[in-house]
Design an enzyme around this catalytic site. Structure first.
Site, PDB file in Angstrom:
ATOM      1  CD  GLU A   1     -18.129  31.576 -33.824  1.00 41.98           C
ATOM      2  OE1 GLU A   1     -17.050  31.261 -34.207  1.00 41.98           O
ATOM      3  OE2 GLU A   1     -18.952  31.032 -33.620  1.00 41.98           O
ATOM      4  CG  ASP A  33     -20.257  28.499 -31.079  1.00 37.47           C
ATOM      5  OD1 ASP A  33     -19.096  28.791 -31.151  1.00 37.47           O
ATOM      6  OD2 ASP A  33     -20.597  27.165 -31.373  1.00 37.47           O
ATOM      7  CG  ASN A  34     -20.564  27.683 -35.351  1.00 37.41           C
ATOM      8  OD1 ASN A  34     -19.787  28.655 -35.780  1.00 37.41           O
ATOM      9  ND2 ASN A  34     -20.035  26.594 -34.617  1.00 37.41           N
ATOM     10  CE  LYS A  79     -13.568  15.591 -30.514  1.00 38.32           C
ATOM     11  NZ  LYS A  79     -13.487  16.754 -31.360  1.00 38.32           N
ATOM     12  CD  GLN A 127     -21.946  23.614 -29.831  1.00 41.11           C
ATOM     13  OE1 GLN A 127     -22.202  24.078 -31.078  1.00 41.11           O
ATOM     14  NE2 GLN A 127     -20.598  23.656 -29.215  1.00 41.11           N
TER      15      GLN A 127
END
EC number: 2.4.99.16
Length: 1136
Positions: A871, A842-843, A710, A770
């Site tokens: 989170e 995370d998530n 990104k 991830q």
């Protein structure tokens, strides 16, 4: 008990004056019989008074003129009866007993039997003048007149019955004494036992109905015609009418305004709908029912009116817009086939008056509880809109236990089933057959037949059952399925309700152990009254602990208590003293040698008791050391141990109290041209420490992939020098256990960890499950990932969003079980070995819950000091479940809470609801992904306000770097930061004018100085009438630290308010309500003395939008016993 079957006629009412001559009646009978009626009720049979009122009979021997016959009335009735009988019908006749026309021969011959109304007001009132001139009333005040009238009417009714009258309707029977009716009907039935008499009492008040309860009527008219199909009075009237006789319902009035007249302004389809609803409602809710002539075609012409309108009636029939003859025939057939619709049974309204539809249940017998079958009637009172039927609301506690239903079927055995939700069309009425479901019987079949071999086994089990009840143990989470959370050094207050039969004294204890211990420690419980018991157990080691509650009957304490009470009452206790001696002897013979000290005390006591004279034995028995010896020997009669063992997770203080600072180490160079390193971060440690933070949290520090990287502001195309998102973890340089090469080496990271500790800071790492498409695992373990049919990777998605730079492992892929799970656990263990003990995950809500439960438990089993922050910005249930599975703390909705009411409600949920035992909120004011809208374009003061709220409401709070500089530039219509650091390097001037670092430092200092601010518990919101100012207090359980906080929610204008301290604070201190307090301002070093409970605060956001006071009783204030209740609930307090 009913002495004979209920009279349940299907009546068709005819106003004789509208039918016409005698020859017009046979065709009418033919039609009525075809519709399924069994009776024709005739009104206006006799010649009416001069003024035309059909119920004011002028001559009992002359029929109404409309019959056009020379026959006398009795002969005309006989001919009508014969004709009706040919069609299977019986004739019922309306009679009026209490009054006659003044020209009636009986009035002329027996003036003493009647009275006339000669009052002036009766003659002047136009509504009653004609009636008063026309009628003579029975002289009910004369016993002689009543006796004579009884004789006359007995003969008259007998003659009419001989002429073919099969039943009588008595108009307004309440006008004659009930005892008169009882005697008359009793005499009438001595000759004709099967002659039913109906009481025409629709719309009568309760008293009138009650008076007729013993009069002997077979049936009585109900007021269904005027029911709004909602109000409960109809069911109450039905209950009263059943005492008078079988209720007879009618869909339309047989005198007075008709249903069609009521709806004359409505559309034709609405009028028809109203008639159909009235038809089925009356057919279903009356033991008998009556249909007035013309109803079947919606005729509006009144019946039994003073002026008969035969021509208008016939014209209305000819021009009728609908014909309900078929529906009437169907209703009569259903009534004949359904006992529940013909019995004089109970009707229960199952829905409230304001329900969308009305549901009723009716049976055939005295009470629904004793009925074998019933009928369910559902009716929609609204003629314009459909209505939904919710069985869960209608059938809760249904009388008789009727829960199986089916449509009424012609001659077929219906298949009964549960009632499903359904909708009623506008004005619809639905009838269902109702049956009971077979009750649950668990006794063995042979026991139910009377041979009871299973009884011995069941009673043996009962004898071994727990005699002492242990209930409502707390604190527990989901009945012990998950662990309660506490921090090291706390004492866990365990409470339970413990009780037993009788008056014996009980004792109880809490047993606990660490999970790696075999033996149990024990703490005796103290009774708090009303069956409540409590014990506090110490939590001195990190990690999993277990506790359970036990109770027993304390026979020694029971005996000592009994002896003391009897002695105090002056009763002899010699026998009880002997029981005490024997109990001690029995214990000595059974007690093990494991407690020699207690045995020695008990032996000494037994010897002294034997030697002591009777007057000294009482003092010996009551000695405390003797009770202690009995307790030490654990003589525990009927010992009961609550079956569950309840877990407790003991964590270090950082799990409950910490101030988090998030930064990207790659920006630590403060130069957008140079990638930061771990060594650069070291230079920032003093700045972060001086603001009072103790946790320094990094987003992922691993190598970043280049595939689909990104660009700036999350653009899909990255420039060659773009650094990418750190959440795209993995490149040829390594994966989750590698360090991004530009940040430095693993040794450099270890040096940073050590330097942070030297500055009283702890490093927290992001654990993001991830991978980028370049992660080594994709080549080493391709079976850990999901692949699409075309061979491409399944990228991370949140449809319609796709994250091409990220792929998620598949936890349940064949090759991933259990290798992937173990590998991820090993990632955490790797960084623990590198010195990290805090992980922000995370998530986690997007990964399997069983994985988190296993992974956290496995890591904590090795390293109990590990802290996990969840989170999970998701639904509350998922957030709470993650906390139950072991996450130490969680991000929350605080980020989006703005109003005073929202703060009060949310903190009350967290601090006073079930979540208080396992969910620790971490109030982040912002994150790299969340630039809250209330901060965008906001003044500096708004940042101070949000920091004050987060820092004081919760023991855990955090901020992402740049917040102290009031950064808030956002992408349009978004919570994303413009030029987000997630995708590029950032350089900042940390001391630029307008920063709020000093305010943050003061807030964190107040948190360190005040234990009450180190948790979200113990909070109580004060009543402050200004909604722009939030005022609350927080207290430690011992009330040795109490703070009061006031925060303005208005960043633009000064705000002021009164506020009232809660009385519970004063009870916690053990001082009188409103006593003097010393209030020390925690950020301005100012001391005040507060008097009373009401105080005042003014806050200027441009000076300081918050105030924090440490409050305590002033010197010299008298203290009593403090209220040692549990943590103060988080609720708003209003001054009474």
């Amino acid at each position: 008990m009913e002495t004979r079957p209920s009279f349940a006629p299907n009546l068709y009412f005819c106003d004789a004056r509208l039918v016409g001559p005698l020859h017009a009646w046979p065709p009418l009978f033919e039609r009525v019989a075809a519709w399924g009626f069994d009776h024709v009720l005739i009104g206006g049979l006799w010649a009416a008074s001069r003024r035309g009122y059909p119920r004011h009979v002028a001559d009992p021997d002359r029929p109404a003129e409309s019959f056009a016959t020379s026959l006398d009335a009795t002969s005309a009735l006989a001919r009508l009866s014969d004709s009706a009988r040919e069609h299977g019908l019986r004739i019922a006749v309306e009679v009026v007993v209490d009054r006659v026309a003044r020209e009636h021969p009986l009035h002329d011959a027996h003036r003493a039997w009647y009275v006339v109304d000669e009052r002036d007001d009766a003659l002047i009132d136009p509504r009653t003048a004609a009636l008063a001139h026309d009628v003579a009333h029975a002289n009910v005040g004369s016993a002689a007149a009543l006796d004579a009238l009884a004789d006359w009417w007995r003969a008259r009714l007998g003659a009419l019955a001989d002429a073919g009258a099969a039943a009588f309707l008595v108009d307004a029977p309440q006008r004659m004494p009930a005892h008169w009716w009882a005697a008359l009907l009793r005499a009438l039935r001595q000759a004709r036992a099967d002659l039913p008499v109906i009481a025409g009492v629709p719309g009568r008040e309760r008293e009138a109905l009650a008076q007729l309860a013993c009069a002997g009527f077979d049936a009585a008219f109900s007021s269904l015609r005027w029911w709004d199909l909602r109000a409960p009075w109809f069911v109450e009237e039905h209950r009263l009418l059943r005492r008078v006789g079988a209720p007879i319902a009618f869909p339309d009035a047989f005198d007075g305004p008709r249903l069609a007249h009521d709806w004359r302004q409505a559309a034709p389809e609405t009028i028809e709908r109203a008639h159909r609803r009235a038809l089925w409602t009356a057919a279903a809710l009356g033991t008998g029912w009556l249909v007035p002539m013309g109803f079947e075609r919606g005729v509006a012409v009144e019946l039994m009116a003073r002026e008969p309108r035969a021509d208008a009636y016939r014209a209305a029939l000819d021009s009728a817009p609908f014909d309900l003859s078929g529906a009437i025939a169907e209703a009569n057939a259903l009534r004949r086939a359904t006992p529940a619709l013909r019995g004089n049974g109970e009707i229960a309204q199952l829905t409230g008056a304001d329900a969308p539809a009305t549901v009723l249940l009716r049976g055939a017998r005295t009470a629904l509880e004793y009925d074998d079958e019933a009928a369910l009637i559902a009716v929609n009172p609204d003629l314009a809109h459909p209505a939904a039927i919710a069985p869960c609301a209608a059938l809760a506690g249904v009388p008789g236990g009727f829960t199986r239903f089916a449509p009424f079927a012609d001659g077929r055995r219906p298949r009964m089933g549960a009632l499903e939700p359904f909708a009623l069309a506008a004005g619809a009425c639905t009838l269902l057959r109702a049956q009971r479901a077979r009750p649950v019987t668990t006794a063995p079949a042979e026991d139910r037949r009377g041979n009871r071999p299973g009884t011995r086994a069941s009673v043996t089990a009962a004898l071994a059952g727990e005699r002492i009840a242990i209930e409502r143990i707390e604190p527990v989470v989901d009945d012990g399925r998950f662990a309660v959370k506490r921090v090291i050094g706390e004492r866990l207050a365990v409470r339970a309700a413990i009780f037993a039969d009788g008056h014996a004294r009980l004792a109880a204890a809490v047993q606990w152990r660490a999970a790696d211990e075999n033996g149990w420690h024990e703490a005796r419980c103290a009774a708090e009254g009303n069956d409540a018991w409590r014990a506090d157990i110490p939590l001195e080691r990190l990690g999993r602990h277990l506790f359970r509650v036990i109770a027993w009957r304390d026979d020694w304490a029971t005996l000592v208590d009994e002896i003391g009470k009897k002695h105090a009452a002056g009763q002899a206790v010699a026998l009880e003293l002997e029981e005490a001696r024997r109990l001690a002897a029995d214990v000595l013979t059974r007690a093990p040698e494991a407690n020699p000290a207690a045995l020695a005390v008990l032996r000494e006591f037994a010897a002294a008791l034997d030697a002591a004279p009777p007057d000294q034995r009482l003092a010996l028995i009551g000695a405390p050391h003797v009770a202690d010896a009995f307790a030490a020997l654990r003589e525990r009669a009927f010992a009961t141990r609550d079956a569950p063992v309840f877990p407790v997770d003991v964590e270090r203080r950082a799990a409950r109290f910490a101030s988090w600072y998030e930064m990207f180490p790659r920006s630590a160079s403060d130069d957008v041209r140079r990638h930061g390193t771990f060594d650069d971060v070291v230079a920032h440690l003093p700045r972060i420490r001086d603001m009072g933070f103790d946790v320094l949290y990094f987003p992922p520090i691993h190598p970043i992939g280049t595939t689909a990287r990104k660009g700036r502001n999350n653009s899909l195309q990255a420039a060659p020098d773009d650094v990418g998102s750190p959440y795209a973890i993995g490149s040829p340089a390594g994966g989750h256990t590698a360090v991004h090469p530009q940040l430095g080496s693993l040794d450099a990271f270890r040096r940073l960890v050590a330097a942070a500790r030297a500055h009283d800071l702890e490093i927290a790492l992001d654990f993001a499950v991830q991978c980028s498409p370049d992660h080594p695992w994709l080549t080493e373990h391709p079976g850990w990932f999901a692949w699409r049919p075309d061979g491409s990777l399944r990228y991370a998605e949140n449809p319609p969003k796709r994250y091409q730079d990220i792929v998620n492992p598949d936890f349940y892929a064949r090759d991933a079980m259990p290798a992937l799970w173990i590998a991820l656990r090993d990632v955490v263990l790797f960084w623990i070995d590198a010195g990290v003990r805090i992980f922000r995950v995370d998530n986690p809500h997007t990964k399997p819950l069983p994985f988190w439960a296993w992974m956290i438990a496995d890591v904590r089993a090795r390293h109990p000091d590990t802290v996990f922050l969840s989170e999970a910005f998701t639904r509350p249930s998922m957030m709470y479940r993650l906390a139950k599975l072991g996450f130490s703390q969680s991000y929350t909705y605080f980020t989006w809470r703005e109003s005073k009411r929202e703060f009060i409600d949310y903190l009350t949920e967290l601090a006073d609801g079930p979540a208080r035992e396992y969910f620790r909120p971490n109030f982040f004011v912002n994150t790299p992904d969340i630039n809250p809208r209330h901060l965008q374009q906001a003044p500096r003061t708004q940042f101070v306000i949000r920091a004050a709220l987060a820092a004081t409401l919760s023991g855990l709070w955090g901020m992402y770097s740049g917040f102290e500089l009031c950064e808030s530039d956002a992408l349009p219509d978004s919570e994303e930061y413009r030029d987000a650091e997630k995708y590029e390097l950032r350089a900042r001037d940390w001391r630029r004018p307008g920063h709020i670092g000093d305010e943050i430092a003061r807030l964190n200092r107040a948190r360190r100085d005040n234990p009450a601010l180190q948790t979200h518990l113990g909070i109580r919101f004060a009543h402050a009438p200004n909604d722009a100012v939030l005022v609350f207090s927080k207290a430690t359980p011992a009330h040795d630290n109490v703070v009061v906080v006031a925060i303005s929610l208005d960043p633009w204008h000064p705000q002021a308010t009164d506020f009232t301290l809660d009385a519970a604070l004063y009870r916690g201190w053990g001082i009188a309500d409103g006593e003097r307090l010393v209030a020390v301002d925690q950020t301005a070093d100012h001391v005040e003395t507060w008097h009373g409970r009401r105080h005042y605060v003014a806050l200027d956001p441009h000076v300081r939008p918050f105030a924090i006071w440490r409050v305590a009783p002033a010197a010299g204030v008298a203290r009593g016993a403090r209220d040692d209740a549990r943590d103060v609930p988080a609720q708003e307090v209003h001054e009474r």
